[in-house]
Design a protein around this motif. Structure first.
Motif, PDB file in Angstrom:
ATOM      1  N   HIS A 130     -40.951   6.075  39.999  1.00 57.88           N
ATOM      2  CA  HIS A 130     -39.833   7.011  40.225  1.00 57.88           C
ATOM      3  C   HIS A 130     -38.412   6.230  40.385  1.00 57.88           C
ATOM      4  N   GLN A 131     -38.556   4.824  40.346  1.00 61.36           N
ATOM      5  CA  GLN A 131     -37.458   4.093  40.675  1.00 61.36           C
ATOM      6  C   GLN A 131     -36.504   4.063  39.553  1.00 61.36           C
ATOM      7  N   PRO A 132     -35.195   3.961  39.768  1.00 58.83           N
ATOM      8  CA  PRO A 132     -34.261   3.850  38.830  1.00 58.83           C
ATOM      9  C   PRO A 132     -34.664   2.330  37.780  1.00 58.83           C
ATOM     10  N   PRO A 133     -34.399   2.571  36.643  1.00 59.11           N
ATOM     11  CA  PRO A 133     -34.542   1.513  35.599  1.00 59.11           C
ATOM     12  C   PRO A 133     -33.553   0.111  36.280  1.00 59.11           C
ATOM     13  N   ALA A 134     -33.927  -0.886  35.886  1.00 55.47           N
ATOM     14  CA  ALA A 134     -33.097  -2.174  36.286  1.00 55.47           C
ATOM     15  C   ALA A 134     -31.900  -1.769  35.249  1.00 55.47           C
ATOM     16  N   LEU A 135     -30.665  -2.219  36.049  1.00 62.32           N
ATOM     17  CA  LEU A 135     -29.365  -2.405  35.316  1.00 62.32           C
ATOM     18  C   LEU A 135     -29.286  -3.106  34.123  1.00 62.32           C
ATOM     19  N   GLY A 136     -29.663  -4.342  33.975  1.00 65.29           N
ATOM     20  CA  GLY A 136     -29.513  -5.201  32.937  1.00 65.29           C
ATOM     21  C   GLY A 136     -28.121  -5.659  33.163  1.00 65.29           C
ATOM     22  N   MET A 137     -27.649  -6.317  32.096  1.00 65.54           N
ATOM     23  CA  MET A 137     -26.278  -6.744  31.898  1.00 65.54           C
ATOM     24  C   MET A 137     -25.396  -5.741  32.299  1.00 65.54           C
ATOM     25  N   LEU A 138     -24.235  -5.840  32.865  1.00 67.60           N
ATOM     26  CA  LEU A 138     -23.306  -5.067  32.925  1.00 67.60           C
ATOM     27  C   LEU A 138     -22.333  -4.836  31.912  1.00 67.60           C
ATOM     28  N   PRO A 139     -21.738  -4.035  31.473  1.00 68.28           N
ATOM     29  CA  PRO A 139     -21.064  -3.679  30.253  1.00 68.28           C
ATOM     30  C   PRO A 139     -19.788  -4.511  30.161  1.00 68.28           C
ATOM     31  N   ASP A 140     -19.188  -4.723  29.113  1.00 65.25           N
ATOM     32  CA  ASP A 140     -17.922  -5.418  28.969  1.00 65.25           C
ATOM     33  C   ASP A 140     -16.859  -4.447  29.570  1.00 65.25           C
ATOM     34  N   LEU A 141     -16.253  -4.328  30.501  1.00 61.87           N
ATOM     35  CA  LEU A 141     -15.570  -3.526  31.153  1.00 61.87           C
ATOM     36  C   LEU A 141     -14.017  -3.563  30.634  1.00 61.87           C
ATOM     37  N   GLU A 142     -13.817  -4.312  29.602  1.00 62.75           N
ATOM     38  CA  GLU A 142     -12.375  -4.412  28.908  1.00 62.75           C
ATOM     39  C   GLU A 142     -12.496  -3.787  27.373  1.00 62.75           C
ATOM     40  N   ALA A 143     -13.864  -3.330  26.951  1.00 62.08           N
ATOM     41  CA  ALA A 143     -13.716  -2.721  25.716  1.00 62.08           C
ATOM     42  C   ALA A 143     -14.051  -1.328  26.023  1.00 62.08           C
ATOM     43  N   SER A 144     -12.770  -0.660  25.960  1.00 64.90           N
ATOM     44  CA  SER A 144     -12.912   0.715  26.460  1.00 64.90           C
ATOM     45  C   SER A 144     -11.341   1.545  26.383  1.00 64.90           C
ATOM     46  N   THR A 145     -11.501   2.674  26.817  1.00 63.71           N
ATOM     47  CA  THR A 145      -9.972   3.385  26.992  1.00 63.71           C
ATOM     48  C   THR A 145      -9.908   3.835  28.415  1.00 63.71           C
ATOM     49  N   GLU A 146      -8.641   3.835  28.827  1.00 62.54           N
ATOM     50  CA  GLU A 146      -8.680   4.275  30.505  1.00 62.54           C
ATOM     51  C   GLU A 146      -7.680   5.381  30.287  1.00 62.54           C
ATOM     52  N   ARG A 147      -7.770   6.112  31.334  1.00 67.56           N
ATOM     53  CA  ARG A 147      -6.737   7.262  31.497  1.00 67.56           C
ATOM     54  C   ARG A 147      -6.476   7.699  32.940  1.00 67.56           C
ATOM     55  N   ASP A 148      -5.728   8.375  33.249  1.00 65.35           N
ATOM     56  CA  ASP A 148      -5.436   8.870  34.769  1.00 65.35           C
ATOM     57  C   ASP A 148      -6.685  10.072  34.936  1.00 65.35           C
ATOM     58  N   THR A 149      -7.121  10.001  36.485  1.00 67.75           N
ATOM     59  CA  THR A 149      -8.098  11.242  36.557  1.00 67.75           C
ATOM     60  C   THR A 149      -7.843  12.038  37.816  1.00 67.75           C
ATOM     61  N   THR A 150      -7.862  12.940  37.852  1.00 59.84           N
ATOM     62  CA  THR A 150      -7.812  13.767  39.155  1.00 59.84           C
ATOM     63  C   THR A 150      -8.829  13.810  40.232  1.00 59.84           C
ATOM     64  N   THR A 151     -10.129  13.324  39.419  1.00 55.34           N
ATOM     65  CA  THR A 151     -11.309  13.149  40.334  1.00 55.34           C
ATOM     66  C   THR A 151     -11.437  11.795  40.413  1.00 55.34           C
ATOM     67  N   GLY A 152     -11.449  11.190  41.601  1.00 51.82           N
ATOM     68  CA  GLY A 152     -11.430   9.969  41.894  1.00 51.82           C
ATOM     69  C   GLY A 152     -12.979   9.705  42.486  1.00 51.82           C
ATOM     70  N   ALA A 153     -13.538   8.261  42.466  1.00 50.05           N
ATOM     71  CA  ALA A 153     -14.713   7.647  43.009  1.00 50.05           C
ATOM     72  C   ALA A 153     -15.032   8.584  44.457  1.00 50.05           C
ATOM     73  N   ASP A 154     -13.903   8.582  45.241  1.00 50.18           N
ATOM     74  CA  ASP A 154     -14.170   9.003  46.489  1.00 50.18           C
ATOM     75  C   ASP A 154     -14.880  10.417  46.594  1.00 50.18           C
ATOM     76  N   ALA A 155     -14.868  11.335  45.345  1.00 50.69           N
ATOM     77  CA  ALA A 155     -15.420  12.597  45.462  1.00 50.69           C
ATOM     78  C   ALA A 155     -16.874  12.547  45.369  1.00 50.69           C
ATOM     79  N   LEU A 156     -17.636  11.454  44.985  1.00 54.33           N
ATOM     80  CA  LEU A 156     -18.961  10.963  45.038  1.00 54.33           C
ATOM     81  C   LEU A 156     -19.370  10.699  46.554  1.00 54.33           C
TER      82      LEU A 156
END
Length: 157
Positions: free
Chosen positions: A34-60
């Motif tokens: 039941h363990q989560p799968p290995a993450l493997g390679m992290l994604p290219d964090l620059e190949a993406s779109t960005e926006r403001d969000t009202t819900t931040g990571a601190d919500a988690l």
């Protein structure tokens, strides 16, 4: 995202199981299968779109909010990458969201086939709009083919 709960389900004659989450912030050590799968390679964090969000990571940081977020992105794992921000990575689809705080608030950068933070943000917004019901108010339905639905008072997810 490590926010687990126990549920009490009743199996009906048609094979459907229904019941409710018991609440109590139950956590268990997962068995190897039941363990989560290995993450493997992290994604290219620059190949993406960005926006403001009202819900931040601190919500988690809140157990119940993290449980709600998991209903929107059940295969997502959360990693703190330090300076770049916090990463939510769907280990199945490889969709991802990187959240970081700047001087104006939270920003989210998303990539991959889905916009998982959009789904998480939408689910958390609906849950809060419905009064942030406690987890022991959540209902679960599982069909014989394995489809599942988790809902709370005032909402169908």
């Amino acid at each position: 995202m490590h926010s687990s709960e126990l549920a009490r389900l009743t199996v009906h004659d048609d094979g459907t199981a229904t019941g409710r989450v018991l609440g109590g912030q139950v956590s268990f050590m997962l068995a190897r299968p039941h363990q989560p799968p290995a993450l493997g390679m992290l994604p290219d964090l620059e190949a993406s779109t960005e926006r403001d969000t009202t819900t931040g990571a601190d919500a988690l940081d809140d157990w119940a909010a993290r449980f709600v977020a998991q209903t929107a992105a059940p295969a997502a794992q959360r990693l703190d990458l330090g300076d770049p921000g916090q990463l939510c990575l769907d280990t199945t689809t490889r969709a991802w969201a990187l959240l970081r705080r700047d001087q104006h608030g939270w920003r989210v950068r998303q990539g991959g086939p889905d916009r998982i933070w959009d789904a998480i943000e939408d689910r958390l917004t609906r849950w809060r709009h419905d009064g942030s019901p406690t987890l022991d108010q959540f209902r679960i339905t599982i069909t014989p083919d394995g489809h599942h639905d988790i809902s709370w008072p005032g909402n169908r997810t």
